[in-house]
Write a protein that holds these residues in place. Structure first.
Motif, PDB file in Angstrom:
ATOM      1  N   GLY A 128       6.850  -2.735  -5.499  1.00  0.00           N
ATOM      2  CA  GLY A 128       5.564  -2.416  -6.110  1.00  0.00           C
ATOM      3  C   GLY A 128       4.687  -3.630  -6.376  1.00  0.00           C
ATOM      4  N   LYS A 129       5.245  -4.818  -6.204  1.00  0.00           N
ATOM      5  CA  LYS A 129       4.466  -6.030  -6.432  1.00  0.00           C
ATOM      6  C   LYS A 129       3.618  -6.359  -5.214  1.00  0.00           C
ATOM      7  CE  LYS A 129       7.718  -7.932  -9.704  1.00  0.00           C
ATOM      8  NZ  LYS A 129       8.600  -9.051 -10.034  1.00  0.00           N
ATOM      9  N   LEU A 130       2.588  -7.151  -5.454  1.00  0.00           N
ATOM     10  CA  LEU A 130       1.674  -7.551  -4.388  1.00  0.00           C
ATOM     11  C   LEU A 130       2.009  -8.953  -3.903  1.00  0.00           C
ATOM     12  CD1 LEU A 130      -1.695  -6.294  -5.885  1.00  0.00           C
ATOM     13  CD2 LEU A 130      -0.244  -5.151  -4.211  1.00  0.00           C
ATOM     14  N   ALA A 177       9.025  -7.477  10.167  1.00  0.00           N
ATOM     15  CA  ALA A 177      10.291  -7.775  10.854  1.00  0.00           C
ATOM     16  C   ALA A 177      11.251  -8.569   9.966  1.00  0.00           C
ATOM     17  CB  ALA A 177      10.006  -8.544  12.146  1.00  0.00           C
ATOM     18  N   GLY A 178      10.818  -8.918   8.758  1.00  0.00           N
ATOM     19  CA  GLY A 178      11.671  -9.665   7.850  1.00  0.00           C
ATOM     20  C   GLY A 178      11.746 -11.148   8.152  1.00  0.00           C
ATOM     21  N   ARG A 179      10.773 -11.669   8.885  1.00  0.00           N
ATOM     22  CA  ARG A 179      10.792 -13.085   9.268  1.00  0.00           C
ATOM     23  C   ARG A 179       9.999 -13.982   8.313  1.00  0.00           C
ATOM     24  NH1 ARG A 179       9.765 -11.127  14.867  1.00  0.00           N
ATOM     25  NH2 ARG A 179       7.723 -12.044  14.572  1.00  0.00           N
ATOM     26  N   VAL A 180       9.509 -13.431   7.209  1.00  0.00           N
ATOM     27  CA  VAL A 180       8.797 -14.226   6.201  1.00  0.00           C
ATOM     28  C   VAL A 180       9.658 -14.229   4.944  1.00  0.00           C
ATOM     29  CG1 VAL A 180       6.684 -14.454   4.840  1.00  0.00           C
ATOM     30  CG2 VAL A 180       6.575 -13.568   7.183  1.00  0.00           C
ATOM     31  N   ARG A 181      10.145 -15.409   4.574  1.00  0.00           N
ATOM     32  CA  ARG A 181      11.100 -15.511   3.472  1.00  0.00           C
ATOM     33  C   ARG A 181      10.583 -14.873   2.176  1.00  0.00           C
ATOM     34  NH1 ARG A 181      13.671 -21.035   1.221  1.00  0.00           N
ATOM     35  NH2 ARG A 181      12.164 -21.838   2.680  1.00  0.00           N
ATOM     36  N   ALA A 182       9.310 -15.025   1.900  1.00  0.00           N
ATOM     37  CA  ALA A 182       8.754 -14.529   0.631  1.00  0.00           C
ATOM     38  C   ALA A 182       8.805 -13.012   0.498  1.00  0.00           C
ATOM     39  CB  ALA A 182       7.311 -15.005   0.479  1.00  0.00           C
ATOM     40  N   THR A 183       8.832 -12.290   1.609  1.00  0.00           N
ATOM     41  CA  THR A 183       8.835 -10.825   1.544  1.00  0.00           C
ATOM     42  C   THR A 183      10.047 -10.184   2.210  1.00  0.00           C
ATOM     43  OG1 THR A 183       7.473 -10.684   3.541  1.00  0.00           O
ATOM     44  CG2 THR A 183       6.321 -10.641   1.412  1.00  0.00           C
ATOM     45  N   VAL A 186       6.930  -3.444   3.593  1.00  0.00           N
ATOM     46  CA  VAL A 186       5.648  -3.881   3.050  1.00  0.00           C
ATOM     47  C   VAL A 186       4.541  -3.048   3.688  1.00  0.00           C
ATOM     48  CG1 VAL A 186       6.398  -6.237   2.572  1.00  0.00           C
ATOM     49  CG2 VAL A 186       5.379  -5.705   4.774  1.00  0.00           C
ATOM     50  N   ALA A 187       3.463  -2.867   2.941  1.00  0.00           N
ATOM     51  CA  ALA A 187       2.311  -2.124   3.450  1.00  0.00           C
ATOM     52  C   ALA A 187       1.056  -2.957   3.236  1.00  0.00           C
ATOM     53  CB  ALA A 187       2.178  -0.788   2.721  1.00  0.00           C
ATOM     54  N   LEU A 188       0.229  -3.029   4.244  1.00  0.00           N
ATOM     55  CA  LEU A 188      -1.034  -3.756   4.132  1.00  0.00           C
ATOM     56  C   LEU A 188      -1.978  -2.966   3.233  1.00  0.00           C
ATOM     57  CD1 LEU A 188      -2.768  -6.161   5.056  1.00  0.00           C
ATOM     58  CD2 LEU A 188      -3.515  -4.737   6.987  1.00  0.00           C
ATOM     59  N   GLU A 189      -2.366  -3.560   2.127  1.00  0.00           N
ATOM     60  CA  GLU A 189      -3.261  -2.905   1.167  1.00  0.00           C
ATOM     61  C   GLU A 189      -4.721  -3.295   1.390  1.00  0.00           C
ATOM     62  OE1 GLU A 189      -2.664  -0.872  -1.784  1.00  0.00           O
ATOM     63  OE2 GLU A 189      -0.799  -0.477  -0.711  1.00  0.00           O
ATOM     64  N   TYR A 190      -4.937  -4.558   1.794  1.00  0.00           N
ATOM     65  CA  TYR A 190      -6.303  -5.075   1.871  1.00  0.00           C
ATOM     66  C   TYR A 190      -6.307  -6.312   2.751  1.00  0.00           C
ATOM     67  CZ  TYR A 190     -10.559  -7.467   0.296  1.00  0.00           C
ATOM     68  OH  TYR A 190     -11.762  -8.107   0.247  1.00  0.00           O
ATOM     69  N   TYR A 191      -7.403  -6.521   3.456  1.00  0.00           N
ATOM     70  CA  TYR A 191      -7.613  -7.802   4.125  1.00  0.00           C
ATOM     71  C   TYR A 191      -9.094  -8.104   4.166  1.00  0.00           C
ATOM     72  CZ  TYR A 191      -9.000  -5.418   8.450  1.00  0.00           C
ATOM     73  OH  TYR A 191      -9.641  -4.651   9.380  1.00  0.00           O
ATOM     74  N   GLU A 192      -9.394  -9.374   4.286  1.00  0.00           N
ATOM     75  CA  GLU A 192     -10.781  -9.843   4.310  1.00  0.00           C
ATOM     76  C   GLU A 192     -10.896 -10.955   5.341  1.00  0.00           C
ATOM     77  OE1 GLU A 192     -13.656 -12.298   1.250  1.00  0.00           O
ATOM     78  OE2 GLU A 192     -12.215 -10.870   0.429  1.00  0.00           O
ATOM     79  N   ALA A 193     -11.882 -10.851   6.196  1.00  0.00           N
ATOM     80  CA  ALA A 193     -12.131 -11.897   7.189  1.00  0.00           C
ATOM     81  C   ALA A 193     -12.951 -13.004   6.548  1.00  0.00           C
ATOM     82  CB  ALA A 193     -12.885 -11.319   8.382  1.00  0.00           C
ATOM     83  N   CYS A 194     -12.586 -14.240   6.857  1.00  0.00           N
ATOM     84  CA  CYS A 194     -13.280 -15.410   6.329  1.00  0.00           C
ATOM     85  C   CYS A 194     -13.700 -16.295   7.492  1.00  0.00           C
ATOM     86  CB  CYS A 194     -12.367 -16.201   5.393  1.00  0.00           C
ATOM     87  SG  CYS A 194     -11.747 -15.239   3.997  1.00  0.00           S
ATOM     88  N   ARG A 195     -14.797 -16.974   7.356  1.00  0.00           N
ATOM     89  CA  ARG A 195     -15.298 -17.834   8.428  1.00  0.00           C
ATOM     90  C   ARG A 195     -14.530 -19.141   8.559  1.00  0.00           C
ATOM     91  NH1 ARG A 195     -21.207 -16.753   9.924  1.00  0.00           N
ATOM     92  NH2 ARG A 195     -21.507 -14.701   9.019  1.00  0.00           N
ATOM     93  N   SER A 196     -13.844 -19.539   7.510  1.00  0.00           N
ATOM     94  CA  SER A 196     -13.129 -20.811   7.573  1.00  0.00           C
ATOM     95  C   SER A 196     -11.753 -20.683   6.934  1.00  0.00           C
ATOM     96  CB  SER A 196     -13.917 -21.906   6.854  1.00  0.00           C
ATOM     97  OG  SER A 196     -13.869 -21.710   5.452  1.00  0.00           O
ATOM     98  N   GLU A 197     -10.859 -21.555   7.330  1.00  0.00           N
ATOM     99  CA  GLU A 197      -9.521 -21.578   6.741  1.00  0.00           C
ATOM    100  C   GLU A 197      -9.609 -21.937   5.263  1.00  0.00           C
ATOM    101  OE1 GLU A 197      -5.123 -23.500   7.500  1.00  0.00           O
ATOM    102  OE2 GLU A 197      -6.847 -24.365   8.528  1.00  0.00           O
ATOM    103  N   LEU A 198     -10.485 -22.845   4.911  1.00  0.00           N
ATOM    104  CA  LEU A 198     -10.654 -23.238   3.520  1.00  0.00           C
ATOM    105  C   LEU A 198     -11.030 -22.043   2.653  1.00  0.00           C
ATOM    106  CD1 LEU A 198     -10.718 -25.505   1.420  1.00  0.00           C
ATOM    107  CD2 LEU A 198     -13.111 -25.877   2.035  1.00  0.00           C
TER     108      LEU A 198
END
Length: 65
Positions: free
Chosen positions: A12-14, A31-37, A43-55
């Motif tokens: 239930g955590k984000l 696939a379980g290849r990210v240690r944090a999750t 996991v379910a994608l709840e939200y995403y936002e496109a950004c023009r820069s990595e910063l």
């Protein structure tokens, strides 16, 4: 384009992250290849936002935590 994204984990955590390739990164999470999750699958994608820069994407990631 860079992306900031939010996943809802089994416990239930984000999880907030940022990436250059959103589809690939979500696939890695699912696939379980990210240690944090890997121990919080599924996991379910709840939200995403496109950004023009990595910063900007990383700034959004840290602001959301």
């Amino acid at each position: 384009m860079f992306y900031t994204y939010v996943l809802r984990c089994r416990d239930g955590k984000l999880y907030v992250g940022s990436t250059l390739d959103l589809r690939k990164r979500i696939a890695q999470h699912r696939a379980g290849r990210v240690r944090a999750t890997a121990h919080r699958l599924p996991v379910a994608l709840e939200y995403y936002e496109a950004c023009r820069s990595e910063l900007k994407a990383r700034s959004e990631e840290h602001t959301s935590e």
